[in-house]
Scaffold this motif. Structure first.
Motif, mmCIF file in Angstrom:
data_model
loop_
_atom_site.group_PDB
_atom_site.id
_atom_site.type_symbol
_atom_site.label_atom_id
_atom_site.label_comp_id
_atom_site.label_asym_id
_atom_site.label_seq_id
_atom_site.Cartn_x
_atom_site.Cartn_y
_atom_site.Cartn_z
ATOM 1 N N GLN A 104 -3.779 13.876 0.156
ATOM 2 C CA GLN A 104 -4.480 12.568 0.239
ATOM 3 C C GLN A 104 -3.542 11.494 0.815
ATOM 4 O O GLN A 104 -3.952 10.640 1.597
ATOM 5 C CB GLN A 104 -4.955 12.173 -1.155
ATOM 6 C CG GLN A 104 -5.774 10.876 -1.166
ATOM 7 C CD GLN A 104 -6.231 10.496 -2.563
ATOM 8 O OE1 GLN A 104 -5.841 11.133 -3.540
ATOM 9 N NE2 GLN A 104 -7.048 9.467 -2.642
ATOM 10 N N TYR A 105 -2.288 11.538 0.407
ATOM 11 C CA TYR A 105 -1.288 10.594 0.889
ATOM 12 C C TYR A 105 -1.137 10.667 2.410
ATOM 13 O O TYR A 105 -1.063 9.654 3.112
ATOM 14 C CB TYR A 105 0.029 10.864 0.182
ATOM 15 C CG TYR A 105 1.235 10.191 0.811
ATOM 16 C CD1 TYR A 105 2.157 10.943 1.523
ATOM 17 C CD2 TYR A 105 1.422 8.824 0.687
ATOM 18 C CE1 TYR A 105 3.249 10.333 2.094
ATOM 19 C CE2 TYR A 105 2.514 8.209 1.273
ATOM 20 C CZ TYR A 105 3.435 8.972 1.974
ATOM 21 O OH TYR A 105 4.519 8.354 2.547
ATOM 22 N N ALA A 121 -4.563 7.267 8.412
ATOM 23 C CA ALA A 121 -5.579 6.204 8.515
ATOM 24 C C ALA A 121 -4.917 4.829 8.636
ATOM 25 O O ALA A 121 -5.336 3.985 9.449
ATOM 26 C CB ALA A 121 -6.501 6.246 7.295
ATOM 27 N N ASN A 122 -3.875 4.598 7.819
ATOM 28 C CA ASN A 122 -3.180 3.312 7.869
ATOM 29 C C ASN A 122 -2.510 3.099 9.220
ATOM 30 O O ASN A 122 -2.482 1.982 9.756
ATOM 31 C CB ASN A 122 -2.126 3.233 6.766
ATOM 32 C CG ASN A 122 -2.749 3.065 5.399
ATOM 33 O OD1 ASN A 122 -3.882 2.618 5.290
ATOM 34 N ND2 ASN A 122 -2.024 3.459 4.354
ATOM 35 N N VAL A 154 0.919 4.260 -2.878
ATOM 36 C CA VAL A 154 0.735 5.687 -2.589
ATOM 37 C C VAL A 154 1.930 6.494 -3.086
ATOM 38 O O VAL A 154 1.802 7.592 -3.656
ATOM 39 C CB VAL A 154 0.518 5.897 -1.075
ATOM 40 C CG1 VAL A 154 0.506 7.386 -0.736
ATOM 41 C CG2 VAL A 154 -0.782 5.244 -0.630
ATOM 42 N N GLN A 157 -3.275 11.867 4.535
ATOM 43 C CA GLN A 157 -4.482 11.363 5.196
ATOM 44 C C GLN A 157 -4.498 9.821 5.242
ATOM 45 O O GLN A 157 -4.861 9.218 6.252
ATOM 46 C CB GLN A 157 -5.719 11.895 4.471
ATOM 47 C CG GLN A 157 -5.956 13.392 4.663
ATOM 48 C CD GLN A 157 -7.132 13.899 3.845
ATOM 49 O OE1 GLN A 157 -7.582 13.229 2.924
ATOM 50 N NE2 GLN A 157 -7.617 15.089 4.197
ATOM 51 N N LYS A 158 -4.108 9.193 4.155
ATOM 52 C CA LYS A 158 -4.087 7.739 4.122
ATOM 53 C C LYS A 158 -3.051 7.171 5.074
ATOM 54 O O LYS A 158 -3.245 6.130 5.687
ATOM 55 C CB LYS A 158 -3.805 7.255 2.699
ATOM 56 C CG LYS A 158 -5.007 7.378 1.770
ATOM 57 C CD LYS A 158 -4.731 6.681 0.449
ATOM 58 C CE LYS A 158 -5.984 6.729 -0.426
ATOM 59 N NZ LYS A 158 -5.792 6.017 -1.703
ATOM 60 N N GLN A 159 -1.915 7.909 5.167
ATOM 61 C CA GLN A 159 -0.895 7.443 6.114
ATOM 62 C C GLN A 159 -1.428 7.406 7.537
ATOM 63 O O GLN A 159 -1.203 6.462 8.287
ATOM 64 C CB GLN A 159 0.322 8.368 6.051
ATOM 65 C CG GLN A 159 1.409 7.914 5.079
ATOM 66 C CD GLN A 159 2.722 8.619 5.330
ATOM 67 O OE1 GLN A 159 2.729 9.763 5.790
ATOM 68 N NE2 GLN A 159 3.810 7.950 5.027
ATOM 69 N N ARG A 186 0.838 -1.214 0.000
ATOM 70 C CA ARG A 186 0.000 0.000 0.000
ATOM 71 C C ARG A 186 0.870 1.261 0.000
ATOM 72 O O ARG A 186 0.579 2.239 -0.703
ATOM 73 C CB ARG A 186 -0.937 -0.016 1.211
ATOM 74 C CG ARG A 186 -2.108 -0.978 1.074
ATOM 75 C CD ARG A 186 -3.192 -0.655 2.105
ATOM 76 N NE ARG A 186 -2.711 -0.836 3.468
ATOM 77 C CZ ARG A 186 -2.816 -1.985 4.133
ATOM 78 N NH1 ARG A 186 -3.375 -3.034 3.551
ATOM 79 N NH2 ARG A 186 -2.377 -2.081 5.364
#
Length: 775
Positions: A522-523, A529-530, A501, A525-527, A497
């Motif tokens: 966005q990256y 979340a991950n 990204v 935010q995903k980090q 993942r």
């Protein structure tokens, strides 16, 4: 029994290895092709296959051997021109077969060793594997000195067959290897007993998997071998499972060979060790039918003695006598088998002694005495004969003769170092000293016998506990490996993942700064979340690990508790049995009222002993199945008084499960009621009926014991107790908080009503699990 099993197993292994390479149809096809074949290695192989076909034909006809030699010589002449090393190795191997068939063992073995030397330098690994298997047959699996070499040769055969890619031969050799390791466990170092059996299981299970991979269906022999290994581990339930699978497989492939006899016999032996003697008789009889079909008198008599032993265990010596006499009438006793003759004579002697028919028993004791002069008899058989003679002379009060053979048997037992044999001799010293009124010596011998018995039992339990510990540790390691694999997969997924990204971010940067900024946001935010998901997963994983560890600890503790409870019940049952033995020994010298009191006490103790026996044999250690218990106990009472032909027992018992606190008093009440009815309700040998009914209605249980005899003539009121039995029944009824009623119209009817006492630990386990959930 075990000697019969081992010999049959290796007999079938030998047959499976030395079986035909080709069928009759394939042999005919090869014969037709000989005239058109060129003089090359293909023709040599065809000729040698035909030679082997003639060697392995059923029977031992000289014409078959001559045909084999003719094919062999033709192949040898062709190779003198071709000079093929592979063909030369194969020719040498077939030549060894011919010499072996002629009975020239030394020359045959030398030729096999030469064939191995030749084939080792070729690419023909299949024939090399056959040569290793052939050479292994010249080493005796029963000889501890030769067994390691035999195992080594079969392992070399396995490796050669693997290189050749012949899966069926690999599976066949692995099965043989498993059997050899099983035999090595019995003859090797006791410290390596379980590790050697573990090797046997590993080879056998791998063999089974390979057979199934090629859709080979006749795997009943492997199931038998697996059952035998588990039997050696005293895991009789697992052994029984595999033996029943063997029987099912044999029936599905319509196997009616002597292997079916072997399967049924071993199921019977396992049932015998599990204490289910009546079912054991059924399987022994199925086995004997197969042996009769093949006219195998040696096996017939072996099975007949197994059946007689089972009848003796369920106190049916008359049935054992009738069965043995029927076999002797219809089948000739095999000659030159001293071990079997010893077993047959021993069975007859035991039966006649139990029937107190000492005159015919003497004939068999004399026969056993004559066997001692046979130079073919082994030390173990001598010890068995000594034990039978000691028993006979003690029963017939020939104490001086009994003492002579007991001294001889002591010498053999001490020389062997076998604690079981030493312990059994101490028991017979106790019986002999008691018979001669040497009570101080008798008590010392009994204590020594019990000490040895307990030490053997402790060693057995220690081995079983060690085995359980190994299984527990193995499962724990497997769980840890599984957990590590899952963690690795999660890390790999997270890495994938992250790379995705990163690639998207790089691509966005190249396209446009604005788009890059958006992708960067966005990256991020995903980090986050991950990271949150990863942390949550780690917390969940940690909690799961804690729960798993606690569940494993709880399961381990429960397993240990069950083993301890089983050991307690087993020892209680042994101690009660020892008391019964003491009472039996004393009963020899008592008469009239004293003898009756001893006999009554025996029945009461047996009622309690049977409950403890059912508990340690059952998976459920909390309750007793009263239907199973009462059927066996009532049959015991009927056999004890010899009333089977005069009194008919009617049992109407629901499958109720009661705890020990209610089962023992209830068993004693039934013992008193049924015993009184047998002894007093039907005077002058009148025929009658005794009925026992046990039913539950909601929380209330009702027991009714009745007979249609003469009835109780004395009045029984609240304050009038004129019998120890009646006093016991009233007192035992109070112990279970029940009420007892007596009705003397048309015979005697005794009714006991009490409330069921629920026995369950499920709520305790549930609450314990609930506490662990939040701890």
């Amino acid at each position: 029994m075990n000697r019969f099993i081992t010999s049959i197993i290796f007999l079938f292994l030998a047959i499976s290895v030395e079986g035909q390479d080709i069928s009759r149809h394939e042999a005919d096809s090869l014969l037709r092709s000989l005239s058109k074949a060129n003089a090359d290695t293909t023709l040599i192989n065809s000729l040698l296959k035909l030679s082997i076909f003639e060697i392995h034909k059923p029977g031992e006809l000289k014409t078959d051997l001559d045909s084999a030699a003719a094919f062999f010589n033709q192949a040898k002449q062709i190779n003198q021109q071709l000079k093929s090393v592979e063909a030369y190795g194969y020719i040498t191997l077939v030549e060894s077969y011919i010499h072996r068939e002629k009975g020239q063992g030394t020359q045959a073995k030398t030729l096999v060793e030469r064939a191995i030397q030749i084939l080792s330098n070729t690419t023909d690994k299949f024939r090399l594997g056959q040569a290793y298997r052939e050479l292994s047959d010249y080493y005796d699996y029963q000889d501890p000195a030769q067994l390691p070499r035999k195992i080594q040769l079969v392992e070399q055969a396995v490796n050669s067959f693997k290189e050749s890619g012949h899966i069926e031969q690999v599976a066949n050799s692995l099965r043989t290897l498993g059997e050899l390791y099983s035999n090595a466990a019995d003859t090797g170092n006791p410290g390596n007993y379980y590790s050697t059996l573990a090797l046997a299981l590993e080879k056998l299970k791998l063999s089974l998997a390979l057979y199934k991979s090629i859709h080979y269906t006749k795997v009943q022999g492997i199931y038998v071998s697996l059952g035998q290994v588990y039997f050696s581990q005293t895991d009789y339930q697992q052994s029984l499972n595999y033996e029943l699978m063997a029987l099912k497989t044999a029936e599905s492939v319509r196997d009616i060979t002597m292997q079916l006899c072997q399967i049924n016999n071993h199921i019977g032996i396992t049932m015998f060790h599990l204490g289910d003697y009546e079912k054991a008789v059924g399987y022994f009889k199925d086995a004997i039918q197969t042996a009769k079909r093949y006219k195998d008198n040696e096996t017939i008599y072996t099975l007949a003695t197994n059946i007689a032993d089972s009848y003796v265990k369920i106190n049916k010596p008359s049935s054992a006598k009738v069965f043995l006499e029927n076999i002797s009438k219809n089948f000739a006793v095999p000659k030159d088998n001293i071990q079997l003759s010893c077993r047959i004579a021993g069975s007859y002697l035991t039966v006649y002694m139990l029937l107190k028919q000492y005159q015919p028993a003497k004939a068999y004791s004399d026969k056993l005495l004559s066997m001692l002069n046979n130079n073919k008899i082994g030390q173990l058989d001598v010890s068995v004969i000594y034990t039978l003679l000691i028993k006979y002379y003690t029963f017939t009060k020939q104490y001086s003769s009994a003492r002579i053979y007991l001294i001889k048997n002591d010498s053999l037992a001490i020389k062997s170092g076998d604690p079981l044999r030493i312990g059994n001799n101490n028991y017979w010293w106790f019986v002999l000293d008691t018979s001669r009124h040497h009570y101080q010596s008798a008590i010392a011998r009994l204590l020594k016998y019990q000490k040895i018995k307990d030490s053997v039992y402790t060693v057995t339990k220690s081995r079983q506990t060690q085995q359980l510990q190994v299984q527990f540790e193995t499962q724990k390691k497997e769980s840890q490996i599984s957990l590590l694999n899952q963690t690795t997969k999660l890390d790999h997924a997270s890495l994938q993942r992250a790379n995705l990204v990163k690639n998207i971010t790089i691509a966005g940067t190249i396209l446009a700064l604005i788009i890059a900024g958006l992708f960067y946001r966005q990256y991020r935010q995903k980090q986050k979340a991950n990271l949150a998901i990863t942390q949550k997963n780690e917390v969940i994983t940690q909690k799961n690990e804690v729960i798993t560890q606690k569940n494993e600890m709880l399961q381990h503790l429960l397993t240990e508790k069950e083993w301890l409870l089983k050991e307690v019940h087993h020892r209680v049952k042994n101690n009660l049995h020892t008391v019964i033995c003491l009472l039996e020994s004393q009963a020899i010298y008592l008469e009239n009222d004293a003898l009756k009191a001893i006999e009554n006490s025996q029945h009461r103790i047996y009622a309690m002993s049977l409950i403890h026996q059912k508990l340690y044999q059952s998976e459920d250690l909390k309750t007793i199945d009263m239907k199973v218990y009462l059927h066996e106990f009532i049959r015991y009472l009927g056999d004890s008084f010899g009333s089977i032909d005069l009194i008919h027992f009617q049992l109407d018992v629901e499958p109720l499960k009661l705890g020990v606190s209610q089962a023992i008093p209830l068993g004693l009440i039934i013992n008193e009621a049924v015993t009184n009815s047998i002894k007093y309700a039907f005077p002058e040998n009148k025929m009658g009926i005794i009925s026992v009914r046990l039913h539950q209605s909601e929380a209330q249980i009702k027991l009714v014991v009745s007979d249609n005899g003469v009835g109780i003539h004395t009045r029984i009121g609240k304050n009038e107790v004129n019998s120890l039995g009646i006093d016991l029944m009233k007192g035992l009824s109070k112990d279970i908080k029940g009420k007892i009623f007596f009705d003397i119209k048309n015979g005697t009817k005794i009714t006991v009503i009490f409330n069921a006492d629920p026995v369950s630990n499920e709520h305790l386990l549930a609450s314990f699990a609930e506490r662990n959930k939040y701890s």
